[in-house]
Design a protein around this motif. Structure first.
Motif, PDB file in Angstrom:
ATOM      1  N   PHE A  66       0.859  -1.178   0.000  1.00 30.62           N
ATOM      2  CA  PHE A  66       0.000   0.000   0.000  1.00 30.62           C
ATOM      3  C   PHE A  66       0.900   1.235   0.000  1.00 30.62           C
ATOM      4  CE2 PHE A  66      -2.290  -3.485   1.936  1.00 30.62           C
ATOM      5  CZ  PHE A  66      -3.513  -3.445   1.271  1.00 30.62           C
ATOM      6  N   ILE A  67       0.638   2.161  -0.915  1.00 31.15           N
ATOM      7  CA  ILE A  67       1.520   3.283  -1.183  1.00 31.15           C
ATOM      8  C   ILE A  67       0.743   4.582  -1.070  1.00 31.15           C
ATOM      9  CG2 ILE A  67       3.020   4.345  -2.930  1.00 31.15           C
ATOM     10  CD1 ILE A  67       3.138   1.338  -4.077  1.00 31.15           C
ATOM     11  N   THR A  68       1.341   5.580  -0.416  1.00 33.08           N
ATOM     12  CA  THR A  68       0.689   6.879  -0.247  1.00 33.08           C
ATOM     13  C   THR A  68       1.205   7.882  -1.270  1.00 33.08           C
ATOM     14  OG1 THR A  68       2.343   7.540   1.394  1.00 33.08           O
ATOM     15  CG2 THR A  68       0.308   6.534   2.224  1.00 33.08           C
ATOM     16  N   HIS A  69       0.330   8.837  -1.619  1.00 34.98           N
ATOM     17  CA  HIS A  69       0.661   9.909  -2.562  1.00 34.98           C
ATOM     18  C   HIS A  69       0.139  11.228  -1.978  1.00 34.98           C
ATOM     19  CE1 HIS A  69       1.256   6.835  -5.829  1.00 34.98           C
ATOM     20  NE2 HIS A  69       0.365   6.202  -5.111  1.00 34.98           N
ATOM     21  N   PRO A  70       0.949  11.944  -1.198  1.00 35.39           N
ATOM     22  CA  PRO A  70       0.449  13.136  -0.492  1.00 35.39           C
ATOM     23  C   PRO A  70       0.023  14.273  -1.403  1.00 35.39           C
ATOM     24  CG  PRO A  70       2.811  12.866  -0.168  1.00 35.39           C
ATOM     25  CD  PRO A  70       2.329  11.612  -0.801  1.00 35.39           C
ATOM     26  N   ASP A  71       0.630  14.411  -2.564  1.00 37.64           N
ATOM     27  CA  ASP A  71       0.282  15.528  -3.440  1.00 37.64           C
ATOM     28  C   ASP A  71      -1.141  15.450  -3.976  1.00 37.64           C
ATOM     29  OD1 ASP A  71       2.767  16.540  -3.078  1.00 37.64           O
ATOM     30  OD2 ASP A  71       3.299  16.669  -5.194  1.00 37.64           O
ATOM     31  N   ILE A  72      -1.670  14.228  -4.083  1.00 31.99           N
ATOM     32  CA  ILE A  72      -2.993  14.059  -4.696  1.00 31.99           C
ATOM     33  C   ILE A  72      -3.981  13.343  -3.775  1.00 31.99           C
ATOM     34  CG2 ILE A  72      -2.228  14.211  -7.093  1.00 31.99           C
ATOM     35  CD1 ILE A  72      -2.021  11.189  -7.193  1.00 31.99           C
ATOM     36  N   GLY A  73      -3.631  13.180  -2.504  1.00 33.61           N
ATOM     37  CA  GLY A  73      -4.553  12.583  -1.540  1.00 33.61           C
ATOM     38  C   GLY A  73      -4.932  11.160  -1.864  1.00 33.61           C
ATOM     39  N   LEU A  74      -3.993  10.370  -2.405  1.00 30.31           N
ATOM     40  CA  LEU A  74      -4.300   9.059  -2.972  1.00 30.31           C
ATOM     41  C   LEU A  74      -3.623   7.941  -2.191  1.00 30.31           C
ATOM     42  CD1 LEU A  74      -5.726   7.939  -5.666  1.00 30.31           C
ATOM     43  CD2 LEU A  74      -3.377   7.680  -6.519  1.00 30.31           C
ATOM     44  N   LEU A  75      -4.300   6.791  -2.173  1.00 27.07           N
ATOM     45  CA  LEU A  75      -3.741   5.558  -1.639  1.00 27.07           C
ATOM     46  C   LEU A  75      -3.811   4.504  -2.734  1.00 27.07           C
ATOM     47  CD1 LEU A  75      -2.637   4.047   0.880  1.00 27.07           C
ATOM     48  CD2 LEU A  75      -5.009   3.487   1.458  1.00 27.07           C
ATOM     49  N   THR A  76      -2.686   3.796  -2.965  1.00 26.51           N
ATOM     50  CA  THR A  76      -2.591   2.772  -4.005  1.00 26.51           C
ATOM     51  C   THR A  76      -2.426   1.399  -3.377  1.00 26.51           C
ATOM     52  OG1 THR A  76      -1.631   4.226  -5.682  1.00 26.51           O
ATOM     53  CG2 THR A  76      -1.152   1.894  -5.896  1.00 26.51           C
ATOM     54  N   PRO A  95      -1.867  12.112   2.548  1.00 24.50           N
ATOM     55  CA  PRO A  95      -1.437  10.832   3.123  1.00 24.50           C
ATOM     56  C   PRO A  95       0.049  10.611   2.922  1.00 24.50           C
ATOM     57  CG  PRO A  95      -2.681  10.481   1.094  1.00 24.50           C
ATOM     58  CD  PRO A  95      -2.812  11.929   1.430  1.00 24.50           C
ATOM     59  N   PHE A  96       0.751  10.346   4.016  1.00 22.15           N
ATOM     60  CA  PHE A  96       2.214  10.266   3.955  1.00 22.15           C
ATOM     61  C   PHE A  96       2.695   8.951   4.575  1.00 22.15           C
ATOM     62  CE2 PHE A  96       6.506  11.533   5.432  1.00 22.15           C
ATOM     63  CZ  PHE A  96       7.043  11.885   4.206  1.00 22.15           C
ATOM     64  N   GLY A  97       2.970   8.938   5.881  1.00 20.47           N
ATOM     65  CA  GLY A  97       3.396   7.697   6.523  1.00 20.47           C
ATOM     66  C   GLY A  97       2.265   6.694   6.580  1.00 20.47           C
ATOM     67  N   ILE A  98       2.619   5.400   6.557  1.00 17.32           N
ATOM     68  CA  ILE A  98       1.600   4.349   6.539  1.00 17.32           C
ATOM     69  C   ILE A  98       2.137   3.111   7.242  1.00 17.32           C
ATOM     70  CG2 ILE A  98       2.349   3.600   4.229  1.00 17.32           C
ATOM     71  CD1 ILE A  98      -0.608   2.846   3.678  1.00 17.32           C
ATOM     72  N   ALA A  99       1.247   2.415   7.952  1.00 15.84           N
ATOM     73  CA  ALA A  99       1.609   1.170   8.634  1.00 15.84           C
ATOM     74  C   ALA A  99       0.409   0.237   8.596  1.00 15.84           C
ATOM     75  CB  ALA A  99       2.022   1.441  10.081  1.00 15.84           C
ATOM     76  N   ALA A 100       0.685  -1.065   8.493  1.00 17.49           N
ATOM     77  CA  ALA A 100      -0.364  -2.080   8.456  1.00 17.49           C
ATOM     78  C   ALA A 100      -0.423  -2.804   9.785  1.00 17.49           C
ATOM     79  CB  ALA A 100      -0.109  -3.067   7.325  1.00 17.49           C
ATOM     80  N   ALA A 101      -1.639  -3.026  10.287  1.00 15.88           N
ATOM     81  CA  ALA A 101      -1.815  -3.787  11.518  1.00 15.88           C
ATOM     82  C   ALA A 101      -1.353  -5.224  11.299  1.00 15.88           C
ATOM     83  CB  ALA A 101      -3.275  -3.760  11.948  1.00 15.88           C
ATOM     84  N   GLY A 110      -0.867   8.509   8.070  1.00 12.16           N
ATOM     85  CA  GLY A 110      -0.706   9.850   8.609  1.00 12.16           C
ATOM     86  C   GLY A 110      -1.059  10.900   7.573  1.00 12.16           C
ATOM     87  N   ASP A 111      -1.935  11.811   7.935  1.00  9.44           N
ATOM     88  CA  ASP A 111      -2.313  12.929   7.057  1.00  9.44           C
ATOM     89  C   ASP A 111      -1.447  14.123   7.450  1.00  9.44           C
ATOM     90  OD1 ASP A 111      -3.438  15.037   5.683  1.00  9.44           O
ATOM     91  OD2 ASP A 111      -5.457  14.782   6.492  1.00  9.44           O
ATOM     92  N   TRP A 112      -0.441  14.390   6.627  1.00 14.92           N
ATOM     93  CA  TRP A 112       0.571  15.409   6.953  1.00 14.92           C
ATOM     94  C   TRP A 112      -0.057  16.769   7.222  1.00 14.92           C
ATOM     95  CZ3 TRP A 112       6.019  15.037   7.103  1.00 14.92           C
ATOM     96  CH2 TRP A 112       6.701  16.256   7.161  1.00 14.92           C
ATOM     97  N   SER A 113      -0.936  17.224   6.357  1.00 15.01           N
ATOM     98  CA  SER A 113      -1.504  18.568   6.503  1.00 15.01           C
ATOM     99  C   SER A 113      -2.699  18.601   7.439  1.00 15.01           C
ATOM    100  CB  SER A 113      -1.927  19.120   5.134  1.00 15.01           C
ATOM    101  OG  SER A 113      -2.893  18.275   4.531  1.00 15.01           O
ATOM    102  N   GLY A 114      -3.319  17.449   7.683  1.00 18.27           N
ATOM    103  CA  GLY A 114      -4.512  17.398   8.527  1.00 18.27           C
ATOM    104  C   GLY A 114      -4.230  17.111   9.982  1.00 18.27           C
ATOM    105  N   ASP A 115      -2.960  16.815  10.326  1.00 14.20           N
ATOM    106  CA  ASP A 115      -2.574  16.534  11.722  1.00 14.20           C
ATOM    107  C   ASP A 115      -3.458  15.445  12.317  1.00 14.20           C
ATOM    108  OD1 ASP A 115      -0.823  18.660  11.316  1.00 14.20           O
ATOM    109  OD2 ASP A 115      -2.139  20.118  12.295  1.00 14.20           O
TER     110      ASP A 115
END
Length: 310
Positions: A66-76, A95-101, A110-115
């Motif tokens: 699972f990959i984050t794309h912060p510039d476009i608010g996307l998760l792949t 969306p920036f940092g990501i971890a799987a349970a 983690g939403d960088w701009s949304g805290d």
């Protein structure tokens, strides 16, 4: 500061040949994920993704990335076996940092701009919950037991501690200037790279006490060495991979790399580390027995983060 600006030994006793494995290198500049055969030390496939990928995590079985794309608010969602993108979702924010349970039931982003931290269903990529944390959550890490999530809140100079069962923020721990990368795989400690402080903060999990080890210019990646009281740290501005003896609290070895080293991963089964060198467009393989460079693997433009499938 924007997320884009923020991205800016001892004998250990391993032996035997390298086991076959797969390393995924996410390249920000190329908008690509390179699939690396760790035994052959070559790129076996290149998978195009949407622009400016920033973070990656694996499902517990290693079948999905699972990959984050912060510039476009996307998760792949990437199928690792078929090496294809099977789904994308606009989850909003940055969306920036990501971890799987560890149980495979949730992703945490983690939403960088949304805290805030977003809880996401890995099957549908739907957001199932949100939780406020500190400013500019960067990298995330989950305790191996799956009970606690740690968030490096870069612009708050602190690490948030989150109880996953209730999805609540238990506390915020001051650690130093601009914590960025995290590693929580140690049974007793969490490591946080303070990119503006030039040090690594070590948080004791049981009581949240913090000790700091300095001597670096801009530490950007951290990785515990399994079964050893050792920590690897990439120093982006220094152009080195540093080996810290945690019992002594000092840097004992320093390996010159160059190329703005960023993330670092350790394969505990083979005694090798992998370092993404952003400006050099390569992944460097380090043998931990003698702390030397074993190989340099050319990859796509701007490798920054990686994921290892043993």
């Amino acid at each position: 500061m924007s997320w884009r600006a923020a991205l800016a030994i001892l004998a250990l006793g391993w032996s035997g040949p390298a086991a076959a494995g797969t390393l995924l290198a996410v390249c920000q500049g190329a908008a690509e994920v390179d699939v690396i055969d760790t035994a052959a030390r070559t790129v076996s496939a290149r998978v195009k993704v949407d622009k400016v990928p920033a973070g990656i995590t694996l499902s517990p079985d290693g079948a999905s990335a699972f990959i984050t794309h912060p510039d476009i608010g996307l998760l792949t969602h990437l199928d690792v076996k078929t090496r294809t993108v099977v789904a994308t979702a606009r989850i909003g924010g940055q969306p920036f940092g990501i971890a799987a349970a560890p149980d495979g039931e949730a992703l945490y982003v983690g939403d960088w701009s949304g805290d805030r931290i977003l809880r996401v269903d890995p099957r549908t990529l739907a957001v199932t919950g949100t939780l406020a944390v500190g400013r500019a959550p960067a990298h995330l890490a989950i305790d191996p037991e799956g009970r606690t999530l740690y968030s490096a809140d870069r612009e708050s100079d602190a690490v948030s501690v989150i109880a996953l069962s209730a999805f609540t923020r238990m506390t915020s721990i001051p650690v130093g200037r601009a914590p960025y990368a995290l590693d929580a795989t140690s049974p007793t400690r969490v490591a946080a790279a303070d990119v503006r402080g030039g040090d690594v903060a070590l948080i004791t999990k049981s009581n949240h006490e913090v000790t700091r080890i300095g001597g670096m210019k801009m530490p950007y990646g951290v990785a515990f060495v399994p079964g050893r009281d050792l920590l690897l740290v990439t120093d982006q501005q220094g152009g080195t991979l540093d080996l810290i003896d945690l019992s002594a609290g000092t840097i004992t070895k320093r390996l010159r790399l160059g190329g703005s080293p960023e993330s670092v991963l350790v394969d505990g089964t083979t005694g090798r580390a992998y370092v993404a060198e952003w400006f050099a467009n390569r992944v460097t393989v380090v043998t931990l027995d003698d702390f030397t460079i074993a190989a340099r693997i050319p990859v796509c433009d701007g490798p920054r983060v990686m994921a290892l499938i043993p």
